[in-house]
Design a protein around this motif. Structure first.
Motif, PDB file in Angstrom:
ATOM      1  N   SER A 239       9.363   4.608  -6.065  1.00  0.00           N
ATOM      2  CA  SER A 239       8.909   4.500  -4.675  1.00  0.00           C
ATOM      3  C   SER A 239       7.401   4.594  -4.658  1.00  0.00           C
ATOM      4  N   CYS A 240       6.782   3.919  -3.685  1.00  0.00           N
ATOM      5  CA  CYS A 240       5.324   3.786  -3.660  1.00  0.00           C
ATOM      6  C   CYS A 240       4.688   4.845  -2.765  1.00  0.00           C
ATOM      7  N   PRO A 241       3.652   5.532  -3.245  1.00  0.00           N
ATOM      8  CA  PRO A 241       2.987   6.579  -2.463  1.00  0.00           C
ATOM      9  C   PRO A 241       2.431   6.077  -1.133  1.00  0.00           C
ATOM     10  N   VAL A 242       1.946   4.857  -1.123  1.00  0.00           N
ATOM     11  CA  VAL A 242       1.378   4.308   0.121  1.00  0.00           C
ATOM     12  C   VAL A 242       2.486   4.172   1.162  1.00  0.00           C
ATOM     13  N   ILE A 243       3.604   3.613   0.758  1.00  0.00           N
ATOM     14  CA  ILE A 243       4.741   3.457   1.664  1.00  0.00           C
ATOM     15  C   ILE A 243       5.245   4.828   2.128  1.00  0.00           C
ATOM     16  N   GLU A 244       5.220   5.766   1.219  1.00  0.00           N
ATOM     17  CA  GLU A 244       5.683   7.119   1.574  1.00  0.00           C
ATOM     18  C   GLU A 244       4.805   7.762   2.641  1.00  0.00           C
ATOM     19  N   VAL A 245       3.503   7.600   2.492  1.00  0.00           N
ATOM     20  CA  VAL A 245       2.567   8.145   3.485  1.00  0.00           C
ATOM     21  C   VAL A 245       2.899   7.608   4.878  1.00  0.00           C
ATOM     22  N   LEU A 246       3.344   6.374   4.918  1.00  0.00           N
ATOM     23  CA  LEU A 246       3.655   5.731   6.187  1.00  0.00           C
ATOM     24  C   LEU A 246       5.049   6.103   6.697  1.00  0.00           C
TER      25      LEU A 246
END
Lengths: 133, 133
Positions: A123-130
């Motif tokens: 899973s991608c950290p950027v997507i997670e932040v969102l």
DNA sequence: CCTTGTTCCTGTAGTGGCTACAGGTTGCAG
DNA sequence: CTGCAACCTGTAGCCACTACAGGAACAAGG
């Protein structure tokens, strides 16, 4: 026929887009110039000075409303400083607030992108932040 | 009739303006929800999740185009990081450039306003910076 | 004087990202 | 069953431009 500047010349001299000149006239920032017999706009040096003034003010981020006020206050015979200062100070305040906003958001992005660079994580950290997944 | 969320409820939950929801639907960021028998939108929890995602991405300054891409990449089963990173990195770059711009302009303004505060000078430093008189 | 090509003229529409309104219908509580 | 809040649609407005279409004027060369 005209002995002054054409719109194209004025725009180029002031470093402004051709159409923008007409727009500024329409919204009352630039005064209507004389016309040649054929109906072409015929500008004089004071128009160029005004247009450069507007361009610089825009570069400093002033709104067109602010600029209208600044132009009025720059007319000769005004005791300007006391009236100009609050406009400029308010704008400076807004600029600083904007910088703060952007810095906060830079940190969040930098952090996420940094963790992103790692590789092929599930899973991608950027997507997670969102808040995605 | 609907057993999900109304538009108003969805908007309030996600912290977004009521009309913005309709706008996002129009530009294809939010999927069209089911309707009640009377024609009212009937949202489900996944709509709320999507709307929160969009709101957070907007808060981080992503454009709606970027967000469209990020949403596509956040679908399950994508190996996201490698594809998300360039979008986020480009945006981070733009944010840093904007901060630089604003800082330069902050300095110019701060200097002029500082000299302005002096008092009732015959000409105003702010106006001078702009090239007036 | 005439042609050619560039610049100009006007009005209008589009950009991004919403926000607001008018005029009408639906949903729900009392 | 009444009243009113929340919804529906379409459209216009905001900022600060920018771009285009269709036509007229201007400047330079022949």
């Amino acid at each position: 026929m005209g002995h002054g500047l054409t719109r194209g010349r004025l725009a180029a001299d002031a470093g402004v887009n051709l159409e923008t000149v007409r727009y500024y006239e329409r919204v009352g920032l630039m005064p209507e110039p004389d016309r040649t017999s054929g109906g072409h706009r015929d500008y004089r040096p004071e128009h160029r000075q005004r247009l450069v003034f507007i361009r610089r003010a825009r570069e400093l981020g002033f709104s067109l409303d602010d600029i209208r006020a600044l132009i009025a206050l720059s007319e000769p015979g005004r005791r300007t400083c006391a009236e100009v200062e609050p406009i400029a100070a308010a704008h400076l305040f807004a600029v600083r607030a904007k910088i703060e906003d952007l810095r906060r958001l830079e940190m969040v992005l930098d952090d996420a992108v940094g963790r992103c660079a790692g590789g092929t994580a599930p899973s991608c950290p950027v997507i997670e932040v969102l808040g995605g997944r």
